[in-house]
Scaffold this motif. Structure first.
Motif, PDB file in Angstrom:
ATOM      1  N   ALA A  19      21.530  70.668 131.934  1.00 14.12           N
ATOM      2  CA  ALA A  19      21.027  69.319 131.259  1.00 14.12           C
ATOM      3  C   ALA A  19      21.951  68.598 130.185  1.00 14.12           C
ATOM      4  O   ALA A  19      22.028  67.510 130.286  1.00 14.12           O
ATOM      5  N   GLU A  20      22.811  69.573 129.747  1.00 13.58           N
ATOM      6  CA  GLU A  20      23.929  69.099 128.903  1.00 13.58           C
ATOM      7  C   GLU A  20      24.833  68.390 129.452  1.00 13.58           C
ATOM      8  O   GLU A  20      25.414  67.442 128.934  1.00 13.58           O
ATOM      9  N   VAL A  21      25.380  69.045 130.619  1.00 11.98           N
ATOM     10  CA  VAL A  21      26.490  68.373 131.518  1.00 11.98           C
ATOM     11  C   VAL A  21      26.200  67.043 132.031  1.00 11.98           C
ATOM     12  O   VAL A  21      26.752  66.057 131.970  1.00 11.98           O
ATOM     13  N   LEU A  22      24.813  66.807 132.555  1.00 13.38           N
ATOM     14  CA  LEU A  22      24.124  65.720 133.043  1.00 13.38           C
ATOM     15  C   LEU A  22      24.319  64.641 132.099  1.00 13.38           C
ATOM     16  O   LEU A  22      24.363  63.480 132.253  1.00 13.38           O
ATOM     17  N   SER A  23      23.763  65.218 130.944  1.00 12.55           N
ATOM     18  CA  SER A  23      23.944  64.138 129.938  1.00 12.55           C
ATOM     19  C   SER A  23      24.962  63.551 129.221  1.00 12.55           C
ATOM     20  O   SER A  23      25.352  62.137 129.181  1.00 12.55           O
ATOM     21  N   ALA A  24      25.944  64.432 129.466  1.00 11.67           N
ATOM     22  CA  ALA A  24      27.206  64.040 128.981  1.00 11.67           C
ATOM     23  C   ALA A  24      28.122  63.136 130.054  1.00 11.67           C
ATOM     24  O   ALA A  24      28.847  62.277 129.700  1.00 11.67           O
ATOM     25  N   LEU A  25      27.582  63.124 131.162  1.00 19.19           N
ATOM     26  CA  LEU A  25      28.153  61.978 132.254  1.00 19.19           C
ATOM     27  C   LEU A  25      27.343  60.938 132.537  1.00 19.19           C
ATOM     28  O   LEU A  25      27.877  59.976 133.327  1.00 19.19           O
ATOM     29  N   GLN A  26      26.393  60.707 131.826  1.00 11.58           N
ATOM     30  CA  GLN A  26      25.392  59.385 132.165  1.00 11.58           C
ATOM     31  C   GLN A  26      26.246  58.305 131.795  1.00 11.58           C
ATOM     32  O   GLN A  26      27.158  58.284 131.096  1.00 11.58           O
ATOM     33  N   PRO A  27      25.766  57.320 132.524  1.00 10.18           N
ATOM     34  CA  PRO A  27      24.842  56.960 133.407  1.00 10.18           C
ATOM     35  C   PRO A  27      25.224  57.504 134.800  1.00 10.18           C
ATOM     36  O   PRO A  27      26.557  57.377 135.181  1.00 10.18           O
ATOM     37  N   LEU A  28      24.560  58.112 135.734  1.00 15.98           N
ATOM     38  CA  LEU A  28      24.658  58.728 136.733  1.00 15.98           C
ATOM     39  C   LEU A  28      24.187  58.020 137.792  1.00 15.98           C
ATOM     40  O   LEU A  28      25.246  58.223 139.040  1.00 15.98           O
ATOM     41  N   LYS A  29      23.542  57.290 138.154  1.00 14.91           N
ATOM     42  CA  LYS A  29      22.819  56.595 139.194  1.00 14.91           C
ATOM     43  C   LYS A  29      24.045  55.507 139.745  1.00 14.91           C
ATOM     44  O   LYS A  29      24.512  54.733 138.922  1.00 14.91           O
ATOM     45  N   GLY A  30      24.561  55.877 140.951  1.00 12.92           N
ATOM     46  CA  GLY A  30      25.395  54.909 141.567  1.00 12.92           C
ATOM     47  C   GLY A  30      26.685  55.317 141.168  1.00 12.92           C
ATOM     48  O   GLY A  30      27.744  54.621 141.669  1.00 12.92           O
ATOM     49  N   ALA A  31      26.874  56.245 140.352  1.00 19.40           N
ATOM     50  CA  ALA A  31      28.608  56.514 139.865  1.00 19.40           C
ATOM     51  C   ALA A  31      29.001  57.742 140.930  1.00 19.40           C
ATOM     52  O   ALA A  31      28.359  58.314 141.461  1.00 19.40           O
ATOM     53  N   ARG A  32      30.412  57.607 140.945  1.00 20.70           N
ATOM     54  CA  ARG A  32      31.173  58.537 141.643  1.00 20.70           C
ATOM     55  C   ARG A  32      31.496  59.535 140.563  1.00 20.70           C
ATOM     56  O   ARG A  32      32.422  59.407 139.753  1.00 20.70           O
ATOM     57  N   ILE A  33      31.106  60.980 140.915  1.00 17.39           N
ATOM     58  CA  ILE A  33      31.716  61.889 139.923  1.00 17.39           C
ATOM     59  C   ILE A  33      32.372  63.227 140.890  1.00 17.39           C
ATOM     60  O   ILE A  33      31.974  63.255 142.036  1.00 17.39           O
ATOM     61  N   VAL A  34      33.308  63.528 140.190  1.00 15.90           N
ATOM     62  CA  VAL A  34      34.100  64.753 140.813  1.00 15.90           C
ATOM     63  C   VAL A  34      33.760  66.023 140.348  1.00 15.90           C
ATOM     64  O   VAL A  34      33.804  65.997 139.100  1.00 15.90           O
ATOM     65  N   ASP A  35      33.153  66.866 141.326  1.00 17.53           N
ATOM     66  CA  ASP A  35      32.860  68.335 140.785  1.00 17.53           C
ATOM     67  C   ASP A  35      34.117  68.976 141.217  1.00 17.53           C
ATOM     68  O   ASP A  35      34.161  69.382 142.294  1.00 17.53           O
TER      69      ASP A  35
END
Length: 329
Positions: A19-35
């Motif tokens: 949850a903390e990781v997702l919060s740190a990377l907000q906003p997420l909808k439509g974003a391109r994220i590298v895992d």
């Protein structure tokens, strides 16, 4: 990495500090994220479910079943690139990216597979290679001289009794090679003993060997600078580490002024260097509920920050307090 893995026919359990990781990377909808450290895909799945597009990277070929599962479920928004996160900017291939997540260290998937040789709790070959190629832990244990081995255990594992352990290892391998995890674990326990309630005496030594085999500190530093090159102004980087040496590197990378020498009040004031990272968040650790669900999360720390407009730096280990083996013990 850092994920508790279910059998292959089930979904993986929730990775640490999700949850903390997702919060740190907000906003997420439509974003391109590298895992950058895919593992069993726990972070990637959560990011995809939140509406992000994901480019995942991992050097372990055993992640293939988890890759295929996500590829079939998210064919339009999930992509996997085999390789190391130290070169994540190359893996992206010039596409715009809004965020990067890195989960540093060995995954539960690897710990739970005895044949990978990461765990002193399971009988297996003394291997520890994440990419399953190159020099193994057994190679180091059986070929390094006593001083080199002691220095490695001290620098990478913070093992205070490294000299005694190295002496026992060198004496034992004169009779027969040390080839299994339990063989080495028993030898370390014999060397330094074990007090009731303490962590297993082989914990720090196994950590040190794993870090050395996989060049983990080099990978971490290279990966942090790759993320700095890749992310535009406003891009977000979240990094989860699992021991103090890694966490210190990330902390100083985000805020290098804290790692530098104090400026004398008798000297002329110098201009502060450009900040590449802003809104550097305080370190986040798992709460009691998460620790109850997953005791392996106990040492995890999340640090995150947002990319500034300043140009990326050249890769440098200066000021990051990266441990060095030479003359360490």
């Amino acid at each position: 990495m850092g994920q508790r893995i279910a059998p292959d026919n089930q979904e993986p359990h929730v990775p640490v500090l999700l949850a903390e990781v997702l919060s740190a990377l907000q906003p997420l909808k439509g974003a391109r994220i590298v895992d950058g450290t895919f593992g069993a895909g726990g972070y990637s799945r959560a990011l995809l479910e939140a509406g992000a597009q994901v480019i995942a990277i991992d050097r372990d070929p055993n992640v293939a079943p988890h890759v295929e599962r996500l590829r079939s479920q998210f064919p339009d928004s999930f992509e996997f690139v085999p390789g190391t996160f130290s070169r994540l900017d190359e893996a992206v291939g010039g596409r715009p990216v809004e965020g990067v997540v890195l989960d540093i260290g060995v995954s539960s998937m690897q710990l739970d597979e005895a044949e990978r040789g990461f765990s002193f709790m399971r009988e297996g070959p003394l291997d520890m290679r994440m990419a399953q190629s190159g020099e193994s832990a057994a190679d180091l244990v059986n070929t390094l001289d006593e001083t080199e081995l002691a220095n490695l255990l001290y620098a990478y594992g913070e093992e205070r009794k490294s000299r005694r352990i190295a002496h026992f290892i060198v004496a034992a391998r004169a009779n027969e090679p040390i080839t299994t995890t339990t063989q080495l674990a028993r030898l370390i326990e014999k060397a330094i003993g074990r007090k009731p309630g303490d962590a297993h005496p082989a914990t720090r030594s196994f950590q040190a060997l794993r870090i050395a085999v996989n060049a983990e500190f080099d990978q971490l530093v290279e990966g942090l600078f790759a993320a700095e090159r890749l992310l535009p102004e406003g891009g977000r980087l979240a990094v989860v580490t699992f021991h103090s040496l890694e966490d210190r590197i990330v902390k100083r990378f985000f805020d290098p002024e804290k790692g530098g020498p104090a400026q004398s009040r008798h000297m002329p004031m110098t201009a502060a260097p450009e900040r590449r990272w802003i809104k550097v968040a305080k370190a986040v650790k798992p709460g009691e509920d998460e620790l109850a669900r997953n005791p392996r999360a106990r040492s995890s720390v999340l640090r995150s920050a947002i990319r500034s407009e300043a140009p990326a730096r050249a890769v440098s280990f200066d000021g990051l307090a990266v441990p060095t083996v030479r003359g360490a013990a």
